[in-house]
Design an enzyme around this catalytic site. Sequence first.
Site, PDB file in Angstrom:
ATOM      1  N   ASP A 161      45.263  35.085  83.051  1.00 13.53           N
ATOM      2  CA  ASP A 161      43.936  35.690  83.203  1.00 13.53           C
ATOM      3  C   ASP A 161      43.413  36.231  81.866  1.00 13.53           C
ATOM      4  O   ASP A 161      44.191  36.573  80.990  1.00 13.53           O
ATOM      5  CB  ASP A 161      44.031  36.830  84.233  1.00 13.53           C
ATOM      6  CG  ASP A 161      42.670  37.242  84.766  1.00 13.53           C
ATOM      7  OD1 ASP A 161      41.713  36.452  84.637  1.00 13.53           O
ATOM      8  OD2 ASP A 161      42.559  38.351  85.314  1.00 13.53           O
ATOM      9  N   ASN A 201      38.113  30.262  92.900  1.00 10.75           N
ATOM     10  CA  ASN A 201      37.424  29.966  91.641  1.00 10.75           C
ATOM     11  C   ASN A 201      36.267  28.972  91.791  1.00 10.75           C
ATOM     12  O   ASN A 201      35.464  28.802  90.863  1.00 10.75           O
ATOM     13  CB  ASN A 201      38.418  29.468  90.569  1.00 10.75           C
ATOM     14  CG  ASN A 201      39.322  30.567  90.040  1.00 10.75           C
ATOM     15  OD1 ASN A 201      40.485  30.323  89.695  1.00 10.75           O
ATOM     16  ND2 ASN A 201      38.817  31.788  89.944  1.00 10.75           N
TER      17      ASN A 201
HETATM   18  C1  IPE Z   1      43.213  34.538  89.172  1.00 14.02           C
HETATM   19  O1  IPE Z   1      42.312  34.987  88.230  1.00 14.02           O
HETATM   20  C2  IPE Z   1      43.180  33.038  89.237  1.00 14.02           C
HETATM   21  C3  IPE Z   1      43.727  32.338  88.080  1.00 14.02           C
HETATM   22  C4  IPE Z   1      44.297  32.891  87.044  1.00 14.02           C
HETATM   23  C5  IPE Z   1      43.640  30.911  88.129  1.00 14.02           C
HETATM   24  P1  IPE Z   1      40.833  35.420  88.634  1.00 14.02           P
HETATM   25  O2  IPE Z   1      40.181  35.882  87.385  1.00 14.02           O
HETATM   26  O3  IPE Z   1      40.167  34.335  89.386  1.00 14.02           O
HETATM   27  O4  IPE Z   1      41.108  36.620  89.645  1.00 14.02           O
HETATM   28  P2  IPE Z   1      40.244  37.903  89.977  1.00 14.02           P
HETATM   29  O5  IPE Z   1      38.869  37.430  90.323  1.00 14.02           O
HETATM   30  O6  IPE Z   1      40.257  38.778  88.777  1.00 14.02           O
HETATM   31  O7  IPE Z   1      40.970  38.535  91.117  1.00 14.02           O
HETATM   32  C1  IPE Z   2      41.518  32.941  83.823  1.00 15.67           C
HETATM   33  O1  IPE Z   2      40.584  33.533  82.998  1.00 15.67           O
HETATM   34  C2  IPE Z   2      41.271  31.461  83.998  1.00 15.67           C
HETATM   35  C3  IPE Z   2      40.858  31.087  85.360  1.00 15.67           C
HETATM   36  C4  IPE Z   2      40.721  31.879  86.362  1.00 15.67           C
HETATM   37  C5  IPE Z   2      40.567  29.693  85.573  1.00 15.67           C
HETATM   38  P1  IPE Z   2      39.208  34.101  83.571  1.00 15.67           P
HETATM   39  O2  IPE Z   2      38.193  33.024  83.454  1.00 15.67           O
HETATM   40  O3  IPE Z   2      39.397  34.665  84.910  1.00 15.67           O
HETATM   41  O4  IPE Z   2      38.917  35.241  82.515  1.00 15.67           O
HETATM   42  P2  IPE Z   2      38.282  36.668  82.792  1.00 15.67           P
HETATM   43  O5  IPE Z   2      39.108  37.309  83.862  1.00 15.67           O
HETATM   44  O6  IPE Z   2      36.879  36.433  83.226  1.00 15.67           O
HETATM   45  O7  IPE Z   2      38.385  37.384  81.487  1.00 15.67           O
HETATM   46 MG    MG Z   3      39.871  36.522  85.572  1.00 15.18          MG
END
Ligand code: IPE
Ligand code: IPE
Ligand code: MG
Length: 274
Positions: free
Chosen positions: A35, A83
Amino acid sequence: MKALLETLRPGDPDRKLAESIDPLRLPAHIAIIMDGNGRWARQRSLPRVAGHKAGVDAVRETVETCARLGIGALTLYAFSVENWKRPRTEVETLWRLLRFYLHRELDLLQENRIRLSALGRIDALPAIVREDLEECCSKTAQNRGMRLNLAINYGGRAELVDAFNRILDNARRDGSLPVLDVDEDLISSALYTRDQPDPDLLIRTSGEMRVSNFLLWQIAYSELYVTETLWPDFRRAHLLRAVADYQKRDRRFGGLTASEDDEQLVEVAGVRKA
Ligand code: IPE
Ligand code: IPE
Ligand code: MG
């Protein structure tokens, strides 16, 4: 472990860290919620997709480090069922990057004898992504090194729903439905991770204190490690630090520590003597 030390020169700062790890008490399975890509990009005034792009190098280094360290299985959360709520262009970039990763890394996977699997509702992916993924999985299926699981279109609840439906379908097919007896082993055996141990260590980058629908069944007794490091910045040293931290944990599984067990034995022996 030996393979990792061989790649680290004596002066390398990661060497001391690697040497502090006990090769006999490695987590058999590490799971990572990758993340913070969006925040990494925002800090640099870049579009979010630049963060995802930078995250691919972190994946490469983490996979290689885990394989060389001697980890049995690594599961990376790459795309959740939630997502899909993101803008279409971001989702499309993620598919492009996944295909780029699969094409670029196949040789590295083969060299390190890594076996790739996908966890999730793969049928719902765009056909071209699914085909590349399936091709990479089948080309590495004979490898006997680390298991690398990419959780894609994955949800912990969706996995449980799929598991229960699989159990029901099998029971209907073989006629055992009227006498179906559900226990934990049956549920575990119907999960996407059915032939793999539960994660010993769950890492989440970028500081968020939640599990976001990841491996809900399997993490019942995983050790949690949350780091503020954003995923694109995650490197070998971060992984080694997480493993070193894991080795300091006292995993009781609801019981007592070994030393407390000994104390009890002494107490019982003392009572018996008295
Ligand atoms: C969790 O991260 C999913 C992945 C790392 C693929 P998200 O960024 O989607 O999760 P939330 O929204 O912070 O819970
Ligand atoms: C994790 O990074 C990757 C996926 C969930 C695909 P994020 O895209 O969730 O990054 P933040 O949480 O917005 O910083
Ligand atoms: Mg995230």
